[in-house]
Design an enzyme around this catalytic site. Structure first.
Site, short mmCIF file in Angstrom:
data_model
loop_
_atom_site.label_atom_id
_atom_site.label_comp_id
_atom_site.label_asym_id
_atom_site.label_seq_id
_atom_site.Cartn_x
_atom_site.Cartn_y
_atom_site.Cartn_z
N GLU A 163 0.79 -1.24 0.00
CA GLU A 163 0.00 0.00 0.00
C GLU A 163 0.82 1.29 0.00
O GLU A 163 0.84 2.02 0.99
CB GLU A 163 -0.98 0.00 1.18
CG GLU A 163 -1.92 -1.18 1.15
CD GLU A 163 -3.06 -1.06 2.15
OE1 GLU A 163 -3.04 -0.16 3.02
OE2 GLU A 163 -4.00 -1.88 2.07
N GLU A 355 -5.19 -8.69 0.90
CA GLU A 355 -5.82 -8.26 2.15
C GLU A 355 -7.29 -8.03 1.89
O GLU A 355 -7.67 -7.47 0.85
CB GLU A 355 -5.24 -6.93 2.69
CG GLU A 355 -3.97 -7.07 3.46
CD GLU A 355 -3.49 -5.73 4.04
OE1 GLU A 355 -4.34 -4.88 4.43
OE2 GLU A 355 -2.27 -5.54 4.09
#
Ligand code: FCB
Length: 450
Positions: A163, A355
């Protein structure tokens, strides 16, 4: 059709959120160690000094994951644990820890998915300008080389970054995550460019050292989806999904994925910030766009989108009483159908969901168990949509759930519980939640029970 026979089912963690042992065995400081020391930064004033004490209790956690039936486990390596100053001298004791962990995972029949960087940036490098330093891509590539040499034979799947939207956007633009300092757009764009270069250089190193490993990275997104399945709404959702919102310049898909998979920055970034873009040297885009084996995509939610009737898109307002998670994130199962679908169309890459998960206000009930029906319902709804994407031919290789045990949730401290396993942070007792047993059944059935 359903999920592939060799589908990966597992859980995900990040070093700073679970390891603890923040000052043990020669580990260097990270920007998160220092951020947590600042008053008012973390919701409950806590830190990750101990967290789930996974550094000492990793074998217990591996055993629990085996009990749930994972065949994959994604975790991250703490850069300052391995190279305390971020660059130069290596801390053998830090490497020893990951050595033990990898052996234990393989022994338990789990394929390791290793993230090289999940936000705990070496503080020593931050003091040298961090991602703004022209040497920062090289520092990261050298770190990757150290890991490849010592642990590479067991790092089957490798992701460079987790991320970048967050560690650059939340860290240096919105300033709510470490190091929590707001920089002007020209500096943050330079950081983004150096992160992309770091990714490319590290992939070159890993590819040369570890020809057998599968290489990718793990960005996040808001996975917008069409309100109806009319061609106009679908096109509007696609447009929204890949758009760049100048209100949140780093929270988007294309600034990060286009350079890597398409070898160029999206046009919109030049439209918005042309004069502020960093210098792009002749070979930069080629370095950045090294071929990858997969896209690891983190997806939690998105927004319903419809056509505005004028060739554009609009956000559909959520109805009163719309379901939200404990973290106040909207529940949007369709994100797990449309997200992978849109991404596969544009980037033509196999996809892992690296995720997805939900924070719930879990408690230990009188019967000593943790009943979390909302998490089961969330998982069930999202996995049905993911299976639908697989049925439609999207190349989905695995689903990795955030998170394994409850842990230190960054700026939210210990106020959110995302785990399949309850963690008592005082006693370090772990309890499998009902959702862990439900997930076990789903893994056993390879999702055909949904
Ligand atoms: C993601 C992060 C992960 C965790 C979850 C809830 O953005 O990658 O570390 O905080 O959100």
């Amino acid at each position: 059709m359903g999920f592939r026979d060799d589908f990966f089912w597992g859980g995900v963690t990040a070093s700073y959120q679970i390891e603890g042992a923040a000052y043990k065995d020669g580990k260097g400081l990270s920007v998160w160690d220092m951020f947590c020391k600042q008053e008012g930064r973390i919701a409950d004033g806590r830190n990750g000094d101990v967290a789930c004490d996974h550094y000492h209790l990793y074998q217990k956690d591996v055993d629990l994951m085996r009990e749930i039936g994972f065949n994959a486990y994604r975790f991250s390596i703490s850069w300052p644990r391995v190279i305390p100053d971020g660059y130069g001298a290596v801390n053998e004791k830090g490497l020893d820890f990951y050595d033990r962990l990898l052996d234990s995972l393989l022994e338990a029949g789990m394929t390791p998915f290793v993230t090289l960087f999940h936000w705990d940036y070496p503080y020593a490098l931050f003091r040298r300008g961090g991602w703004m330093n022209p040497d920062s891509p090289k520092w990261f590539a050298e770190y990757a080389a150290v890991l490849a040499k010592r642990l590479g034979d067991r790092m089957k799947y490798i992701m460079t970054f987790n991320e970048p939207q967050c560690f650059i956007g939340l860290g240096y633009d919105e300033a709510v995550h470490a190091p929590g300092i707001r920089f002007p757009i020209w500096d943050t764009l330079l950081m983004a460019h150096n992160v992309l270069l770091a990714h490319g250089l590290a992939i070159q190193v890993l590819r040369a050292e570890l020809p057998e490993s599968e290489l990718g990275w793990a960005p996040t997104c808001s996975a917008h989806y069409p309100e109806t399945e009319s061609p106009e709404d679908i096109e509007a959702a696609r447009m929204a999904f890949f758009d760049i919102d100048p209100e949140r310049s780093f929270w988007n898909v294309t600034l990060w994925n286009d350079p890597i998979f398409l070898g160029e920055y999206p046009k919109k970034i030049f439209d918005l910030y042309g004069e502020h873009m960093p210098e792009i040297k002749p070979d930069d885009m080629e370095t950045i766009s090294q071929p990858l084996d997969f896209l690891g995509q983190n997806i939690y939610n998105g927004h319903a989108i419809r056509s505005d009737g004028k060739g554009g898109y609009e956000f559909v307002q959520r109805k009163p009483g719309y379901p939200y998670t404990g973290a106040k994130w909207p529940v949007t199962p369709k994100s797990l159908y449309w997200g992978p679908k849109f991404l596969a169309e544009r980037y033509k890459s196999p996809i892992f969901i690296t995720e997805n998960g939900v924070s719930c206000p879990d408690v230990v009930s009188l019967d000593g168990k943790v009943h979390d029906p909302d998490r089961i319902d969330f998982l069930h709804r999202y996995l049905l949509e993911l299976r639908r994407a697989a049925d439609d031919g999207v190349d989905i290789r695995g689903y990795l759930h955030w998170c394994v045990t409850d842990n230190f949730e960054w700026a939210k401290g210990f106020t959110e519980r995302f785990g399949l396993i309850y963690c008592d942070f005082e006693t370090q007792e772990r309890i499998l939640k009902d959702s862990a047993y439900w997930f076990r059944e789903t893994i056993r059935a390879n999702g055909n029970n949904l």
